[in-house]
Scaffold this motif. Sequence first.
Motif, PDB file in Angstrom:
ATOM      1  N   UNK A   1     -33.522  30.169  -5.591  1.00  0.00           N
ATOM      2  CA  UNK A   1     -33.696  31.434  -6.499  1.00  0.00           C
ATOM      3  C   UNK A   1     -32.720  31.473  -7.472  1.00  0.00           C
ATOM      4  N   UNK A   2     -32.088  30.959  -7.177  1.00  0.00           N
ATOM      5  CA  UNK A   2     -30.416  31.128  -7.481  1.00  0.00           C
ATOM      6  C   UNK A   2     -30.369  30.656  -9.425  1.00  0.00           C
ATOM      7  N   UNK A   3     -29.799  32.049  -9.896  1.00  0.00           N
ATOM      8  CA  UNK A   3     -30.264  31.893 -11.378  1.00  0.00           C
ATOM      9  C   UNK A   3     -28.813  31.806 -11.657  1.00  0.00           C
ATOM     10  N   UNK A   4     -28.035  30.914 -12.382  1.00  0.00           N
ATOM     11  CA  UNK A   4     -26.725  30.801 -13.245  1.00  0.00           C
ATOM     12  C   UNK A   4     -26.808  31.302 -14.667  1.00  0.00           C
ATOM     13  N   UNK A   5     -25.625  31.766 -14.492  1.00  0.00           N
ATOM     14  CA  UNK A   5     -25.888  32.206 -16.510  1.00  0.00           C
ATOM     15  C   UNK A   5     -25.176  31.346 -17.843  1.00  0.00           C
ATOM     16  N   UNK A   6     -25.589  31.834 -18.775  1.00  0.00           N
ATOM     17  CA  UNK A   6     -25.876  30.448 -19.626  1.00  0.00           C
ATOM     18  C   UNK A   6     -24.603  29.570 -19.710  1.00  0.00           C
ATOM     19  N   UNK A   7     -24.005  29.789 -20.586  1.00  0.00           N
ATOM     20  CA  UNK A   7     -22.993  28.780 -19.876  1.00  0.00           C
ATOM     21  C   UNK A   7     -22.731  27.776 -18.748  1.00  0.00           C
ATOM     22  N   UNK A   8     -22.846  28.686 -17.824  1.00  0.00           N
ATOM     23  CA  UNK A   8     -22.583  27.938 -16.689  1.00  0.00           C
ATOM     24  C   UNK A   8     -23.742  27.053 -16.030  1.00  0.00           C
ATOM     25  N   UNK A   9     -24.995  27.579 -15.984  1.00  0.00           N
ATOM     26  CA  UNK A   9     -25.973  26.556 -16.068  1.00  0.00           C
ATOM     27  C   UNK A   9     -26.139  25.986 -17.039  1.00  0.00           C
ATOM     28  N   UNK A  10     -25.946  25.258 -18.238  1.00  0.00           N
ATOM     29  CA  UNK A  10     -25.784  24.682 -18.901  1.00  0.00           C
ATOM     30  C   UNK A  10     -25.206  23.701 -18.615  1.00  0.00           C
ATOM     31  N   UNK A  11     -23.892  24.009 -18.193  1.00  0.00           N
ATOM     32  CA  UNK A  11     -22.758  22.857 -17.380  1.00  0.00           C
ATOM     33  C   UNK A  11     -23.817  22.580 -16.018  1.00  0.00           C
TER      34      UNK A  11
END
Length: 441
Positions: free
Chosen positions: A280-290
């Motif tokens: 359930x690890x959720x990444x921040x917008x920029x990191x998640x998009x990459x």
Amino acid sequence: MATTLTDSQKPFSLDPYHVSDVFGFILPAPLTELPPYYQPWMDIAQHVTELIYSHTLRSHILKMPLLNTRFLESHRELRLAHLALSVMTMGYVWQEGENDTVKILPRNLAVPYWKVSQRLGLPPILTHADAVLANWKKRDPHGPFDMENLELLVTLPGGDSVRGFFMVTLLVELAAVPAIKSIPLVINGVQCGDAETVTRALEEISQAMEGMTDALKLMHAYVKPDVFYGIIRIYLSGWKDNSSMPAGLVYEGIQAEPMEYSGGSAAQSSLLHCFDELLGVKHEENCGAFLTRMRNYMPSSHKHLIQDISLQPSLRGFVQQEASELLTAAFQLCVTKLMALRSYHINVVSCFITVPAARARQLRRQGNSSQEETVSRAPTALEETGTGGSGIMSFLKTVRDRTRDVSLPLDNRAMQKSTNGAQPQNTQYTTHQTHLQSNTF
């Protein structure tokens, strides 16, 4: 209380995703040769390094015949073809370094490369799936799966260090196999409400994560930082977010407009994506998009596995609901081991990129950037970024910190019980390694 799955709740299985019980995401038994019709490709691909050093790779590729891809039939043939065409492409683009790149990939390379890529669902650039997962063979077919008995099918400049870089990364993938096999146990255990099964599976995953970190430590023994930074790294670089090729690359015969693709990156490995979705690890917008974009650089079946894990009932929510000390401790141990792996990756990046980059900048300031200093050959465009195009240190630290966010509180006694309970799992991991050593393929 544990329940059984209903007919509408089929047990989660790895079978539909082309994941091996023995090799995980690694391509089992890659082919070493293509059908004779494609020998012109293999003749160049197997000598890319020498042709780069003699500054003749581009001329050899320009003379290469335009071959039809319809005679490539099996998945393994397509994977070897993609690997060969990828290595030729990276060599063609970067033969003369960052100051003499090309704008057009010639038709006789671009057209078959595009068609093979389309059939595999991979982009037309060298990926982790090529350079690591499908680029190995045993020197002794009956010998062990270890550094001394593994060899690359095709290579790039960098000598022993480029072999070491790809082979150590392969061993990290191999160390993760017990964790991959445990993912269905976790998912099915959550669906059935079987806390005991989930606890044991999470302990297995924790042990495998520790094994991944141990495998990654081999990087220091088999790869020279100055060689990685000064020689190898440019051949893993793409034409997206790269100032050396701001307009991208035209694939002649495909479309007139240039295309942009990211270079190879650890973020293209399916492993950590699976673990993040499971925990359930959720990444921040920029990191998640990459990270989401990097899934397009994976074999399509592996990408679908990650997506399907994300659709399962929340493991973290199940752990909180059960309120079991042992289950919570097993979950937290997974989070801790994943954080440790990511922290060690930061250590590796510092050693192989940050420190050599500082040395290269110092040499340039001193006007002493001679060819005798290997780090001085490195492309300046990549000093602050990964080969995939990310701002590497800030990215990795943010990803690690987001992993910490899923931690669950527990007392020291519960963690101690879980850690002690996980120790026997080492025996299973050793058994897995022994099976690999005795396997003939």
